[in-house]
Design a protein around this motif. Structure first.
Motif, PDB file in Angstrom:
ATOM      1  N   ARG A 197     -33.855   2.331  42.522  1.00  0.00           N
ATOM      2  CA  ARG A 197     -34.698   1.038  42.240  1.00  0.00           C
ATOM      3  C   ARG A 197     -35.420   1.455  41.405  1.00  0.00           C
ATOM      4  N   THR A 198     -35.708   0.819  40.156  1.00  0.00           N
ATOM      5  CA  THR A 198     -36.352   1.161  38.765  1.00  0.00           C
ATOM      6  C   THR A 198     -37.391   0.002  38.693  1.00  0.00           C
ATOM      7  N   VAL A 199     -38.888   0.817  38.899  1.00  0.00           N
ATOM      8  CA  VAL A 199     -40.195  -0.142  38.615  1.00  0.00           C
ATOM      9  C   VAL A 199     -41.015   0.479  37.885  1.00  0.00           C
ATOM     10  N   TRP A 200     -41.475  -0.347  36.874  1.00  0.00           N
ATOM     11  CA  TRP A 200     -42.393   0.036  35.416  1.00  0.00           C
ATOM     12  C   TRP A 200     -43.791  -1.041  35.946  1.00  0.00           C
ATOM     13  N   THR A 201     -44.571  -0.710  35.986  1.00  0.00           N
ATOM     14  CA  THR A 201     -46.102  -0.748  35.668  1.00  0.00           C
ATOM     15  C   THR A 201     -46.496  -0.782  34.417  1.00  0.00           C
ATOM     16  N   ILE A 202     -46.377  -2.477  33.780  1.00  0.00           N
ATOM     17  CA  ILE A 202     -47.015  -2.347  32.614  1.00  0.00           C
ATOM     18  C   ILE A 202     -48.769  -2.991  32.273  1.00  0.00           C
ATOM     19  N   HIS A 203     -48.934  -1.330  31.613  1.00  0.00           N
ATOM     20  CA  HIS A 203     -50.217  -1.663  31.433  1.00  0.00           C
ATOM     21  C   HIS A 203     -51.250  -2.095  29.821  1.00  0.00           C
ATOM     22  N   ASN A 204     -49.917  -1.618  29.476  1.00  0.00           N
ATOM     23  CA  ASN A 204     -50.716  -2.401  27.914  1.00  0.00           C
ATOM     24  C   ASN A 204     -48.669  -2.553  27.452  1.00  0.00           C
ATOM     25  N   LEU A 205     -49.541  -3.694  26.145  1.00  0.00           N
ATOM     26  CA  LEU A 205     -48.363  -4.319  25.150  1.00  0.00           C
ATOM     27  C   LEU A 205     -47.499  -2.897  23.980  1.00  0.00           C
ATOM     28  N   VAL A 206     -48.779  -2.572  23.951  1.00  0.00           N
ATOM     29  CA  VAL A 206     -48.282  -0.975  23.249  1.00  0.00           C
ATOM     30  C   VAL A 206     -48.713  -0.057  23.866  1.00  0.00           C
ATOM     31  N   SER A 207     -48.886   1.485  23.357  1.00  0.00           N
ATOM     32  CA  SER A 207     -49.330   2.376  23.475  1.00  0.00           C
ATOM     33  C   SER A 207     -50.662   2.144  22.543  1.00  0.00           C
ATOM     34  N   HIS A 208     -51.862   2.967  23.213  1.00  0.00           N
ATOM     35  CA  HIS A 208     -53.310   2.507  21.977  1.00  0.00           C
ATOM     36  C   HIS A 208     -52.858   3.436  20.932  1.00  0.00           C
ATOM     37  N   GLU A 209     -52.897   4.024  20.970  1.00  0.00           N
ATOM     38  CA  GLU A 209     -52.464   4.381  18.834  1.00  0.00           C
ATOM     39  C   GLU A 209     -50.938   4.721  18.937  1.00  0.00           C
ATOM     40  N   SER A 210     -50.721   3.827  18.809  1.00  0.00           N
ATOM     41  CA  SER A 210     -48.908   3.919  18.634  1.00  0.00           C
ATOM     42  C   SER A 210     -48.919   4.307  17.312  1.00  0.00           C
ATOM     43  N   GLU A 211     -47.843   4.784  16.655  1.00  0.00           N
ATOM     44  CA  GLU A 211     -47.868   5.595  15.618  1.00  0.00           C
ATOM     45  C   GLU A 211     -46.952   4.643  15.099  1.00  0.00           C
ATOM     46  N   ASP A 212     -45.951   3.620  15.547  1.00  0.00           N
ATOM     47  CA  ASP A 212     -44.781   2.717  14.554  1.00  0.00           C
ATOM     48  C   ASP A 212     -45.436   1.842  15.780  1.00  0.00           C
ATOM     49  N   SER A 213     -45.725   0.627  16.078  1.00  0.00           N
ATOM     50  CA  SER A 213     -45.608  -0.283  16.977  1.00  0.00           C
ATOM     51  C   SER A 213     -44.589  -1.188  16.557  1.00  0.00           C
ATOM     52  N   ALA A 214     -44.154  -1.464  15.790  1.00  0.00           N
ATOM     53  CA  ALA A 214     -42.516  -2.128  15.642  1.00  0.00           C
ATOM     54  C   ALA A 214     -42.027  -1.855  16.291  1.00  0.00           C
ATOM     55  N   TRP A 215     -41.717  -0.390  16.438  1.00  0.00           N
ATOM     56  CA  TRP A 215     -40.638   0.478  16.805  1.00  0.00           C
ATOM     57  C   TRP A 215     -40.860   0.973  18.182  1.00  0.00           C
ATOM     58  N   GLU A 216     -41.937   0.766  19.018  1.00  0.00           N
ATOM     59  CA  GLU A 216     -42.372   1.016  20.246  1.00  0.00           C
ATOM     60  C   GLU A 216     -42.052  -0.230  20.429  1.00  0.00           C
ATOM     61  N   LEU A 217     -42.069  -1.496  20.079  1.00  0.00           N
ATOM     62  CA  LEU A 217     -41.726  -2.343  20.809  1.00  0.00           C
ATOM     63  C   LEU A 217     -40.419  -2.731  20.978  1.00  0.00           C
ATOM     64  N   ARG A 218     -39.750  -2.426  19.875  1.00  0.00           N
ATOM     65  CA  ARG A 218     -38.728  -2.471  20.970  1.00  0.00           C
ATOM     66  C   ARG A 218     -37.913  -1.316  21.501  1.00  0.00           C
ATOM     67  N   LEU A 219     -38.483  -0.725  21.923  1.00  0.00           N
ATOM     68  CA  LEU A 219     -38.132   0.806  23.105  1.00  0.00           C
ATOM     69  C   LEU A 219     -38.786  -0.054  23.976  1.00  0.00           C
ATOM     70  N   ARG A 220     -39.733  -0.605  24.011  1.00  0.00           N
ATOM     71  CA  ARG A 220     -40.138  -1.322  25.588  1.00  0.00           C
ATOM     72  C   ARG A 220     -39.750  -2.703  25.914  1.00  0.00           C
ATOM     73  N   ARG A 221     -38.783  -3.570  25.056  1.00  0.00           N
ATOM     74  CA  ARG A 221     -38.080  -4.634  25.098  1.00  0.00           C
ATOM     75  C   ARG A 221     -36.553  -3.838  25.800  1.00  0.00           C
ATOM     76  N   ALA A 222     -36.675  -2.611  25.532  1.00  0.00           N
ATOM     77  CA  ALA A 222     -35.348  -2.200  26.325  1.00  0.00           C
ATOM     78  C   ALA A 222     -35.495  -1.505  27.981  1.00  0.00           C
ATOM     79  N   ILE A 223     -36.196  -0.781  27.625  1.00  0.00           N
ATOM     80  CA  ILE A 223     -37.372  -0.502  28.989  1.00  0.00           C
ATOM     81  C   ILE A 223     -36.930  -2.057  29.777  1.00  0.00           C
TER      82      ILE A 223
END
Length: 368
Positions: free
Chosen positions: A91-117
């Motif tokens: 069973r996979t569980v994710w506690t989402i602490h942040n919308l994106v990482s605090h100092e994201s290198e590419d927030s748009a790409w990170e959002l896409r990764l987070r959507r997939a997760i």
């Protein structure tokens, strides 16, 4: 995962709370592999629940290229990793602490990764009801049905009391007088936390007995140089750079009239709960209302550009009432309660319904 228990007591306390629910929790880091989650399950074959917290170490290798095809391949592998875990019955569980990482290198790409997760995991956990709507809007994924709200526990009783001698010593070291009104920023000092805005807003205050204490570690030496230059023009600002051990945290909080946290790029704040655990009023940005605590009875909120006004308003607020309210609210947020809600999210719906049918109220021992 990841194992950030040394720098933050959150995971250690949660693991202990889960132990009371019959779970043996192991803190791990993300392995270096193409399919790190699958590699981890091979190392720990008795795992029944894979609980993700901060994902920055996991997704960081996905930023080394901007080639669209290579990024798609990495996105496929990330989704495949989670899918294989589920196929293995974990069973996979994710506690989402942040919308994106605090100092994201590419927030748009990170959002896409987070959507997939978010799409792939069985359950998402958040620490406030308000966070659910913010996540659905930002990620563009319907999450309400698979998301559970587990309020962040406080740190009441988790730290030693401040010794009067230590308080006097630190007061002297920081150059504070007994009658000073002390604004405290306590924690890791990074640009995203709004330190520059705080220094500028404080410097605009005319009161001579107002003092700002900035206490915490700086990871980047360039940041420390910038910070020392920034505060050099105001002798009312006391700066203490360096790691703050657990026994020193209550000392600095004892000196504070109010704790200022000028950042809100997170969906919750352990720093705010730490301050509340010691009965301290807060100054927070409006965006921090997503935390669902402490509200107007325990904090002064400010809109963009309004930090200086909030600092001044704190000098005339009923800080004693705010302090009492925050401590009372913190005392309600217990780790046993958080552990019970987290354990409930670990259980598959069919197992929960079968327990109810057979009247099994206690968790099985030895679950991982």
């Amino acid at each position: 995962m990841p194992n950030w228990g040394k720098a933050n007591p959150y995971q250690t306390l949660l693991a202990a709370a889960l132990a009371r629910q019959g779970y043996a929790a192991t803190l791990c880091d993300y392995p270096k592999a193409r399919l790190p989650l699958l590699r981890l399950l091979r190392q720990h074959p008795d795992t029944g629940v894979l609980h993700l917290h901060w994902i920055t170490p996991w997704i960081k290798p996905h930023f080394w290229t901007t080639n669209p095809l290579k990024r798609l391949a990495k996105l496929f592998l990330l989704s495949l990793d989670l899918r294989l875990c589920r196929l293995l019955g974990v069973r996979t569980v994710w506690t989402i602490h942040n919308l994106v990482s605090h100092e994201s290198e590419d927030s748009a790409w990170e959002l896409r990764l987070r959507r997939a997760i978010a799409r792939q995991v069985d359950v998402c956990l958040v620490h406030s009801r308000s966070a659910v709507g913010v996540l659905e809007q930002s990620y563009g994924v319907p999450l309400a049905a698979k998301t559970r709200v587990v309020p962040h526990a406080s740190y009441v009783g988790q730290y030693p009391s401040a010794e009067p001698e230590a308080v006097t010593l630190v007061r002297h070291e920081l150059g504070l007088d007994e009658g000073d009104f002390v604004y405290l920023f306590l924690g890791a000092i990074r640009r995203y936390k709004g330190i520059d805005r705080l220094i500028e807003a404080f410097s605009a205050l005319p009161a001579r007995n107002a003092r700002l204490a900035i206490v915490g570690s700086v990871l980047d030496p360039r940041m420390e140089d910038w910070l020392r230059a920034k505060v050099a023009g105001d002798d009312r600002i006391a700066l203490r750079v360096g790691y703050v051990p657990d026994e020193a945290l209550p000392v600095y909080l004892e000196l504070a009239s109010v704790v200022v946290l000028p950042f809100a790029q997170t969906l919750t704040s352990g720093s705010a709960l730490l301050a509340m655990s010691f009965g301290k009023p807060l100054i927070l940005p409006d965006a921090a209302r997503v935390y669902d605590f402490p509200g107007d009875r325990g904090a002064l909120y400010f809109a963009e550009g309004g930090l200086a006004g909030a600092l001044e308003a704190a000098r005339h607020a009923d800080l004693a009432a705010m302090a009492d309210f925050n401590l009372t609210e913190a005392e309600k947020r217990t780790w046993p309660r958080m552990g019970a809600l987290t354990a409930a999210a670990y259980e598959r719906p069919e197992l929960r319904s079968s327990k109810a049918a057979f009247g099994r109220g206690k968790p099985q021992q030895g679950r991982t």
